[in-house]
Design an enzyme around this catalytic site. Structure first.
Site, mmCIF file in Angstrom:
data_model
loop_
_atom_site.group_PDB
_atom_site.id
_atom_site.type_symbol
_atom_site.label_atom_id
_atom_site.label_comp_id
_atom_site.label_asym_id
_atom_site.label_seq_id
_atom_site.Cartn_x
_atom_site.Cartn_y
_atom_site.Cartn_z
ATOM 1 N N HIS A 116 0.854 -1.188 0.000
ATOM 2 C CA HIS A 116 0.000 0.000 0.000
ATOM 3 C C HIS A 116 0.893 1.244 0.000
ATOM 4 O O HIS A 116 1.812 1.347 0.815
ATOM 5 C CB HIS A 116 -0.915 -0.001 1.225
ATOM 6 N N SER A 143 3.990 0.688 2.560
ATOM 7 C CA SER A 143 3.870 -0.330 3.609
ATOM 8 C C SER A 143 3.532 -1.674 2.979
ATOM 9 O O SER A 143 2.774 -1.741 2.002
ATOM 10 C CB SER A 143 2.723 0.017 4.570
ATOM 11 N N ASP A 152 -6.746 -2.367 4.064
ATOM 12 C CA ASP A 152 -5.439 -1.724 4.291
ATOM 13 C C ASP A 152 -5.097 -1.648 5.786
ATOM 14 O O ASP A 152 -4.312 -0.797 6.196
ATOM 15 C CB ASP A 152 -5.380 -0.311 3.679
HETATM 16 C C1 GRF Z 1 1.434 0.472 -6.348
HETATM 17 O O1 GRF Z 1 1.680 1.813 -6.145
HETATM 18 C C2 GRF Z 1 0.949 -0.186 -5.093
HETATM 19 O O2 GRF Z 1 1.437 0.425 -3.930
HETATM 20 C C3 GRF Z 1 -0.535 -0.015 -5.183
HETATM 21 O O3 GRF Z 1 -0.832 -0.115 -6.547
HETATM 22 C C4 GRF Z 1 0.293 0.252 -7.314
HETATM 23 C C5 GRF Z 1 0.576 -0.851 -8.285
HETATM 24 O O4 GRF Z 1 1.514 -0.521 -9.257
HETATM 25 N N1 GRF Z 1 -1.211 -0.973 -4.334
HETATM 26 P P1 GRF Z 1 2.071 -1.607 -10.269
HETATM 27 O O5 GRF Z 1 0.878 -2.216 -10.992
HETATM 28 O O6 GRF Z 1 2.818 -2.637 -9.483
HETATM 29 O O7 GRF Z 1 2.938 -0.852 -11.203
#
Ligand code: GRF
Length: 222
Positions: A116, A143, A152
């Site tokens: 997250h 996190s 979350d």
């Molecule tokens: C990341 O920023 C993650 O923290 C959030 O969604 C985004 C996913 O990005 N849960 P990706 O698809 O891995 O590029």
């Protein structure tokens, strides 16, 4: 040639979007000494680029399109069945953008991780970078937590911080945080595969001891 280690933990990664975290995990698990293997990548969106990344890496994929299911429960049941076909030891949510039902979460209790983009418990939900900027935070980050029924809100394993500069925009902050995501997720997945991480009644245990607070990677000052 050495025989493959059939006891290696089996990892299923779930994603909805571009899959840059998936890519970081694919690259990490390619290392000879990585103690786990990604056996499948599952998506709820047929067009997700994460699927393409998995195919290019020769990893099995499955898609269960949530728009084809009348309820969250029915989608979750179909998705869960697909995941279970791969007998995962670890389920990694990497940009998986669906709220999961309690039954789904229970099925993978203690073996499902999520990433997250905030320093939880701050900013659960969406638009975390914008919200950190609006609050005038000088530190922001990412996190990784065990998934529980609390959105979350599951016990946090580890965090990585970034410094917020006055010039930052939500986009620049997102980039900084993502750089840390790609470092931190492979570290935590490795710990899990090595058997160093557990979810117990006291919360997160690392090397058999409950941790009093999330483990923190030092701040990226760039
Ligand atoms: C990341 O920023 C993650 O923290 C959030 O969604 C985004 C996913 O990005 N849960 P990706 O698809 O891995 O590029």
């Amino acid at each position: 040639m050495m025989a493959p280690d059939i006891t290696e933990p089996r990892i299923v990664v779930l994603a909805s979007g571009s899959g840059t975290n998936l890519q970081a995990l694919i690259e990490a698990t390619r290392a000879q000494d990585f103690p786990g293997q990604i056996v499948a990548v599952g998506c709820n969106r047929p067009q997700a680029f994460a699927l393409e990344r998995a195919r290019q890496a020769g990893i099995d994929t499955f898609t269960v399109d949530h728009t084809e299911y009348p309820s969250r429960e029915e989608f979750d049941a179909a998705f869960r069945a697909q995941i279970e076909r791969h007998s995962p030891d670890l389920v990694v949510l990497a940009g998986f953008m669906r709220i999961l039902t309690p039954g789904f979460v229970k099925a993978f209790h203690g073996i499902m991780l999520n990433i997250h983009p905030s320093l939880l418990p701050k900013y659960t939900g969406l638009n975390t970078h914008q919200r950190a900027l609006e609050a005038g935070d000088t530190r922001h980050g990412v996190s990784i937590h065990f998934v529980t029924e609390d959105l979350d809100g599951g016990p946090v394993i580890a965090q990585a911080e970034v410094a917020v500069s006055p010039e930052d925009t939500p986009e620049s902050l997102a980039e900084k945080v993502q750089r840390q995501e790609h470092i931190l997720y492979p570290i935590v997945v490795r710990w899990f595969c090595e058997g160093r991480l557990q979810l117990s009644e006291e919360g997160v245990c690392f090397d058999g001891q409950p941790i009093p607070a999330p483990m923190v990677l030092p701040a990226d000052e760039t």
